[in-house]
Design an enzyme around this catalytic site. Structure first.
Site, PDB file in Angstrom:
ATOM      1  N   SER A   1     146.405  87.438  64.519  1.00  0.00           N
ATOM      2  CA  SER A   1     146.583  86.266  65.374  1.00  0.00           C
ATOM      3  C   SER A   1     146.029  86.572  66.764  1.00  0.00           C
ATOM      4  O   SER A   1     146.446  87.547  67.402  1.00  0.00           O
ATOM      5  CB  SER A   1     148.062  85.929  65.497  1.00  0.00           C
ATOM      6  OG  SER A   1     148.249  85.087  66.614  1.00  0.00           O
TER       7      SER A   1
ATOM      8  N   MET B   1     149.416  75.453  69.766  1.00  0.00           N
ATOM      9  CA  MET B   1     150.767  74.982  70.135  1.00  0.00           C
ATOM     10  C   MET B   1     150.652  73.886  71.195  1.00  0.00           C
ATOM     11  O   MET B   1     149.813  73.975  72.092  1.00  0.00           O
ATOM     12  CB  MET B   1     151.577  76.145  70.731  1.00  0.00           C
ATOM     13  CG  MET B   1     151.676  77.344  69.805  1.00  0.00           C
ATOM     14  SD  MET B   1     152.774  78.585  70.484  1.00  0.00           S
ATOM     15  CE  MET B   1     152.465  79.945  69.347  1.00  0.00           C
TER      16      MET B   1
ATOM     17  N   GLY C   1     154.534  85.273  70.304  1.00  0.00           N
ATOM     18  CA  GLY C   1     154.233  86.523  69.605  1.00  0.00           C
ATOM     19  C   GLY C   1     155.275  87.575  69.983  1.00  0.00           C
ATOM     20  O   GLY C   1     156.092  87.366  70.898  1.00  0.00           O
TER      21      GLY C   1
ATOM     22  N   GLY D   1     154.866  86.341  61.727  1.00  0.00           N
ATOM     23  CA  GLY D   1     155.903  86.600  62.722  1.00  0.00           C
ATOM     24  C   GLY D   1     156.611  87.922  62.483  1.00  0.00           C
ATOM     25  O   GLY D   1     157.253  88.116  61.451  1.00  0.00           O
TER      26      GLY D   1
HETATM   27  C1  DX5 Z   1     154.195  82.492  66.387  1.00  0.00           C
HETATM   28  C2  DX5 Z   1     152.802  82.567  65.813  1.00  0.00           C
HETATM   29  C3  DX5 Z   1     152.442  83.896  65.244  1.00  0.00           C
HETATM   30  C4  DX5 Z   1     152.547  85.040  66.215  1.00  0.00           C
HETATM   31  C5  DX5 Z   1     152.544  86.348  65.495  1.00  0.00           C
HETATM   32  O1  DX5 Z   1     154.545  81.173  66.606  1.00  0.00           O
HETATM   33  O2  DX5 Z   1     152.628  81.622  64.802  1.00  0.00           O
HETATM   34  O3  DX5 Z   1     151.156  83.839  64.647  1.00  0.00           O
HETATM   35  O4  DX5 Z   1     151.509  85.032  67.112  1.00  0.00           O
HETATM   36  O5  DX5 Z   1     152.712  87.352  66.457  1.00  0.00           O
HETATM   37  P1  DX5 Z   1     153.441  88.727  66.138  1.00  0.00           P
HETATM   38  O6  DX5 Z   1     152.674  89.362  65.007  1.00  0.00           O
HETATM   39  O7  DX5 Z   1     153.336  89.474  67.403  1.00  0.00           O
HETATM   40  O8  DX5 Z   1     154.841  88.387  65.727  1.00  0.00           O
END
Ligand code: DX5
Ligand code: ZN
Length: 213
Positions: free
Chosen positions: A9, A38, A145, A173
């Site tokens: 991501s 978002m 994240g 996530g």
């Molecule tokens: C959260 C996002 C994820 C996030 C993942 O709403 O959809 O894609 O960026 O991040 P990590 O791997 O740091 O949890």
């Protein structure tokens, strides 16, 4: 052994250096690039929209896995398709017109992903069985994240695998080196990883490690 796809991501990327960041993901062996869109309404955070997806499309050939965390996603499907998304995933909680949104994504020639937040049961996707290509299980509350993996997500992944044997199961996530093994064992095909890849000293090693978990 089945192939596990890694979709880093870019939420955790340095946006001032987006081209280098995306190229580095490609060189490091990423399979897809996960783009978190978002709107500050469906989730309490804002990121980016079509122009950034278009810019990424111009600098890498990897499939773009676009995760829409926006209300009434149908409004923007055609624009994300034109910007170069390959997979368009939306939340069933974000619209009353799930079937219309699916149909529009298909009409644009793109793969359809359906996503559910941690409190939404997998069974709520049953009415759409056979209509979509990918099921994205959120293993944190969408929006940010770097959050901790919600352990109850493992049962949801197992249930998703059982109810939808023919679709790709993607998990998003808190996926990192300590959670990837159980996520894959539960039945995931695609791992989204933001901080685990972007905060690693060596991204190639990080991606390999996640894949082989
Ligand atoms: C959260 C996002 C994820 C996030 C993942 O709403 O959809 O894609 O960026 O991040 P990590 O791997 O740091 O949890
Ligand atoms: Zn995401």
């Amino acid at each position: 052994m089945k192939k596990v796809f890694i979709s880093p991501s870019i939420l955790t990327a340095d946006f001032a250096r987006l081209e280098q960041e995306c190229k580095s993901l490609h060189k490091s062996g990423a399979d897809w690039i996960h783009c978190d869109v978002m709107d500050g309404m469906f989730v309490p955070n804002m990121t980016f929209g079509m122009p950034i997806v278009y810019s990424i499309r111009k600098c890498v050939v990897l499939p773009l896995d676009v995760h829409l965390m926006i209300v009434e996603p149908k409004r923007y499907v055609e624009q994300f398709a034109k910007a170069g998304a390959d997979i368009i995933t939306f939340h069933i909680e974000a619209t009353d017109d799930v079937v219309g949104t699916i149909d529009l994504i298909k009409k644009c020639g793109k793969k359809v992903g359906l996503s559910i937040k941690p409190n939404t049961p997998v069974e709520q996707l049953l009415p759409y069985k056979g209509m979509f290509d990918l099921l994205l299980v959120m293993s944190v509350e969408p929006g940010f994240g770097g959050q901790a993996f919600i352990e109850e997500s493992l049962q949801k992944i197992e249930k998703a695998r059982e109810l939808f044997p023919d679709v790709l199961i993607e998990v998003d996530g808190g996926v990192n080196f300590s959670t990837c093994q159980k996520v894959i064992q539960a039945g995931a095909d695609v791992l989204v990883a933001g901080s685990a890849v972007f905060n690693a000293d060596n991204r190639k090693q990080a991606i390999e490690q996640l894949r082989k978990c």
